[in-house]
Design a protein around this motif. Structure first.
Motif, PDB file in Angstrom:
ATOM      1  N   ALA A 114       0.826  -1.209   0.000  1.00 29.90           N
ATOM      2  CA  ALA A 114       0.000   0.000   0.000  1.00 29.90           C
ATOM      3  C   ALA A 114       0.862   1.262   0.000  1.00 29.90           C
ATOM      4  CB  ALA A 114      -0.934  -0.010   1.209  1.00 29.90           C
ATOM      5  N   THR A 115       1.862   1.331   0.889  1.00 27.28           N
ATOM      6  CA  THR A 115       2.707   2.529   0.959  1.00 27.28           C
ATOM      7  C   THR A 115       3.530   2.700  -0.325  1.00 27.28           C
ATOM      8  OG1 THR A 115       4.432   1.267   2.107  1.00 27.28           O
ATOM      9  CG2 THR A 115       2.873   2.480   3.462  1.00 27.28           C
ATOM     10  N   THR A 116       3.978   1.585  -0.882  1.00 24.94           N
ATOM     11  CA  THR A 116       4.770   1.658  -2.122  1.00 24.94           C
ATOM     12  C   THR A 116       3.911   2.132  -3.282  1.00 24.94           C
ATOM     13  OG1 THR A 116       6.171  -0.154  -1.332  1.00 24.94           O
ATOM     14  CG2 THR A 116       6.278   0.365  -3.672  1.00 24.94           C
ATOM     15  N   LEU A 117       2.674   1.649  -3.347  1.00 25.53           N
ATOM     16  CA  LEU A 117       1.783   2.068  -4.430  1.00 25.53           C
ATOM     17  C   LEU A 117       1.482   3.561  -4.346  1.00 25.53           C
ATOM     18  CD1 LEU A 117      -0.746  -0.910  -4.630  1.00 25.53           C
ATOM     19  CD2 LEU A 117       0.847  -0.167  -6.394  1.00 25.53           C
ATOM     20  N   ARG A 118       1.305   4.074  -3.140  1.00 20.02           N
ATOM     21  CA  ARG A 118       1.077   5.520  -2.998  1.00 20.02           C
ATOM     22  C   ARG A 118       2.275   6.305  -3.515  1.00 20.02           C
ATOM     23  NH1 ARG A 118      -0.912   3.863   2.185  1.00 20.02           N
ATOM     24  NH2 ARG A 118      -3.195   3.948   2.274  1.00 20.02           N
ATOM     25  N   ALA A 119       3.468   5.795  -3.233  1.00 19.68           N
ATOM     26  CA  ALA A 119       4.679   6.464  -3.723  1.00 19.68           C
ATOM     27  C   ALA A 119       4.776   6.372  -5.242  1.00 19.68           C
ATOM     28  CB  ALA A 119       5.918   5.843  -3.074  1.00 19.68           C
ATOM     29  N   PHE A 120       4.388   5.218  -5.798  1.00 22.66           N
ATOM     30  CA  PHE A 120       4.430   5.045  -7.255  1.00 22.66           C
ATOM     31  C   PHE A 120       3.594   6.120  -7.960  1.00 22.66           C
ATOM     32  CE2 PHE A 120       5.328   0.168  -7.450  1.00 22.66           C
ATOM     33  CZ  PHE A 120       6.654   0.424  -7.139  1.00 22.66           C
ATOM     34  N   LEU A 121       2.439   6.417  -7.393  1.00 24.42           N
ATOM     35  CA  LEU A 121       1.534   7.366  -8.043  1.00 24.42           C
ATOM     36  C   LEU A 121       2.102   8.781  -8.084  1.00 24.42           C
ATOM     37  CD1 LEU A 121      -1.903   6.121  -6.637  1.00 24.42           C
ATOM     38  CD2 LEU A 121      -0.904   5.697  -8.893  1.00 24.42           C
ATOM     39  N   ARG A 122       3.145   9.029  -7.302  1.00 22.07           N
ATOM     40  CA  ARG A 122       3.831  10.325  -7.349  1.00 22.07           C
ATOM     41  C   ARG A 122       5.098  10.263  -8.206  1.00 22.07           C
ATOM     42  NH1 ARG A 122       2.275   9.906  -1.827  1.00 22.07           N
ATOM     43  NH2 ARG A 122       4.368   9.225  -1.192  1.00 22.07           N
ATOM     44  N   GLN A 123       5.316   9.102  -8.859  1.00 24.63           N
ATOM     45  CA  GLN A 123       6.543   8.893  -9.645  1.00 24.63           C
ATOM     46  C   GLN A 123       6.267   8.845 -11.150  1.00 24.63           C
ATOM     47  OE1 GLN A 123      10.016   7.920  -8.621  1.00 24.63           O
ATOM     48  NE2 GLN A 123       9.444   9.053  -6.790  1.00 24.63           N
TER      49      GLN A 123
END
Length: 567
Positions: free
Chosen positions: A376-385
């Motif tokens: 979940a935390t990684t996916l949130r970061a992906f969406l800002r990448q």
């Protein structure tokens, strides 16, 4: 401490009072160590002393006679300090040093050791005899002060290979002495596994035996049966190579180890330990990059299935789900899809647990729940990448599902996996997880269920006669039986007498047609979805397996093992 330990052994009924008195007298007259005297007079065995020490101190006991110490850590403490204080360092893990003590209650010595090494000290217990023997073995001739030349060790290792196979490079296996029987055995098993291209290695302790099995082409085959008394030493050796905690035997641990053959080839193993009744079971999964099949035409797709799969993974947004149990080849299918999509103008990010293979040009992130790095935390970061394509190793919970579906609905292609039995039941699984039906129908483009079937060995492939009723029971129409010629592998040296050599995938692809979407929105069951999808042309796992049977690729047994008959 020897006197105290002796008195405790008397209280526990392990030795008699007069035996302790004799040992004390020998110590007074000749300086003989009390524990050594007890062992020499036959009052108690060294291993029994260790067993009682574990109970007395409440710490893990290490039988140093069967334990291979990491030679690099012996350089941290002098021989004189070890002999004086009856201790020896065993393993360094991060900023922690595992040390075997004959007297772990001596706080002063532990503090001195912490000061000398600048490391946190994790104590385990060992007998005085075991410690002194190991000190002599590892510190004799100032061996611990030598700077080991890895190339020399590699050259020495070449003489201890499994016949006609590659040898494990000592640089990558902990720097241990190759002549040690435990090191030789573990290296031989790894070398044989690499040679035979096995999928997994199982080290299994039981009450009266210890065995090693290889999983090859889906089958478990016994490889070796070392003495049962070596189970602890073998487990410790593998844990040292994997940088795991050798003192922790109560909980499962996961790690990785990398070895290099003398031909310069690097091999990765994923390591999993599990405490059982009779010791630690260890499973190593061989992660061979050269065995990763990235050519989708060779995975097992039929021509029409491959066209459908490719058309969906090339869509600019939405979700493609790959489902199946552990070991069904989902990772290979996803990596093949990513390899197809991996272009210089595409930003691909993956969240994996574990990240099994390194793919050039793709941003791979290894999950680590210990530090809060979850899907979940990684996916949130992906969406800002600024991603174009996101791969989620597995959708395990509602939070991960919600973020994945959000990404799929906002201009990203999401590829992920689920553990379900077939494609239609994937919808039910998502609904049970808490995903709303309208989100499922608006985001999912394609669901792919898959299994692996063994391929008949070409070296011993033989046609066989099969009763017509057997084929009918498989789900073959009576009028189609004449189109099937059935083969079976008789077993030969090329396939380890199994008749199976290699595996291929069978697939079930379900598209989200308008009718399927309508049924989902009306809360249709997985069985109703399955019936509708079949009416619209979906080939089930059983139908896919039967097509491989018809082509002579697989056997009846493999069809039965990989799929259930259509209802």
């Amino acid at each position: 401490m020897s006197l105290k330990l002796g008195e405790l052994l008397v209280k526990m009924g392990a030795i008699k009072t007069d035996q302790l008195s004799v040992a004390i007298e020998e110590n007074r007259k000749n300086g003989t160590r009390i524990m050594a005297s007890l062992v020499s007079q036959g009052a108690i065995k060294d291993r029994d002393i260790l067993s009682h020490m574990e109970k007395i101190f409440g710490l893990t006991g290490i039988d140093l006679s069967t334990f291979e110490i990491d030679r690099q850590v012996t350089q941290l403490v002098t021989k004189e300090f070890c002999e004086k204080n009856f201790l020896i360092p065993l393993q360094k893990a991060g900023q922690t040093l595992v040390v075997a003590f004959a007297d772990p209650t001596n706080v002063v010595v532990r503090e001195d050791l912490r000061f000398l090494t600048r490391l946190k000290i994790q104590p385990v217990v060992a007998t005085e005899n075991g410690i002194l023997s190991s000190v002599e073995r590892y510190y004799g001739g100032n061996l611990a002060r030598q700077n080991f030349d890895n190339s020399d060790e590699m050259a020495a290792a070449e003489t201890d290979a499994v016949s006609n196979t590659e040898v494990i490079d000592q640089q990558s296996t902990g720097g241990a002495v190759e002549s040690d029987p435990i090191v030789k055995f573990v290296n031989a098993v790894l070398a044989e596994a690499i040679k035979k291209k096995v999928a997994d290695i199982h080290f299994e302790p039981y009450e009266k035996r210890y065995r090693v099995r290889f999983r090859m082409d889906g089958n478990l085959i016994e490889s070796a049966s070392p003495p049962s008394g070596t189970s602890q030493a073998i487990a410790a050796r593998i844990k040292i190579m994997s940088k795991l905690d050798i003192a922790e035997k109560r909980v499962p641990q996961d790690g990785r180890l990398k070895v290099k053959t003398v031909r310069g080839k690097e091999m990765d193993f994923r390591v999993s330990t599990l405490p059982t009744l009779w010791g630690e079971k260890i499973v190593l999964r061989l992660l061979d990059q050269s065995n990763l099949q990235l050519d989708m035409t060779k995975l097992g797709f039929e021509e029409d299935e491959l066209r459908l799969f490719k058309s969906n993974i090339h869509l600019p947004q939405g979700m493609v789900l790959i489902t199946g149990p552990t070991g069904s080849g989902k990772t290979t299918t996803i990596y093949s899809a990513l390899a197809e999509l991996n272009q210089v103008d595409v930003n691909i990010s993956t969240a994996e647990d574990p990240a099994e293979f390194n793919l050039e040009g793709i941003n791979q992130v290894q999950m680590n729940s210990d530090i809060g790095l979850t899907f979940a935390t990684t996916l949130r970061a992906f969406l800002r990448q600024d991603p174009d394509i996101i791969m989620v190793g597995e959708i395990r919970d509602l939070e991960t599902a919600e973020i994945s579906f959000k990404a799929a609905s906002t201009g990203h292609l999401v590829v992920s996996t689920l553990h379900t039995n077939d494609a239609p039941s994937t919808v039910t699984r998502l609904l049970e997880m808490g995903v709303a039906p309208y989100i499922i129908t608006s985001c999912i483009n394609l669901i792919v269920a898959q299994r692996l079937v063994g391929k008949i060995c070409e070296s011993c492939k033989t046609p066989i006669d099969v009763p017509a009723q057997t084929l009918i029971n498989l789900g073959i129409a009576k009028e189609d039986i004449s189109e099937y010629q059935i083969f079976k592998g008789q077993g030969c040296s090329n396939c380890n007498s199994t008749g199976i050599k290699g595996r291929v995938a069978v697939y079930e692809l379900m598209t989200m047609s308008n009718k399927v979407k309508e049924l989902i929105l009306n809360h249709g069951t997985s069985e109703q979805i399955r019936i509708l999808a079949r009416e619209e042309g979906m080939k089930t796992l059983r139908r896919s397996a039967l097509s491989k049977l018809k082509k002579g690729v697989t056997s009846i047994e493999e069809v039965l093992n990989s799929s259930v008959r259509d209802t």
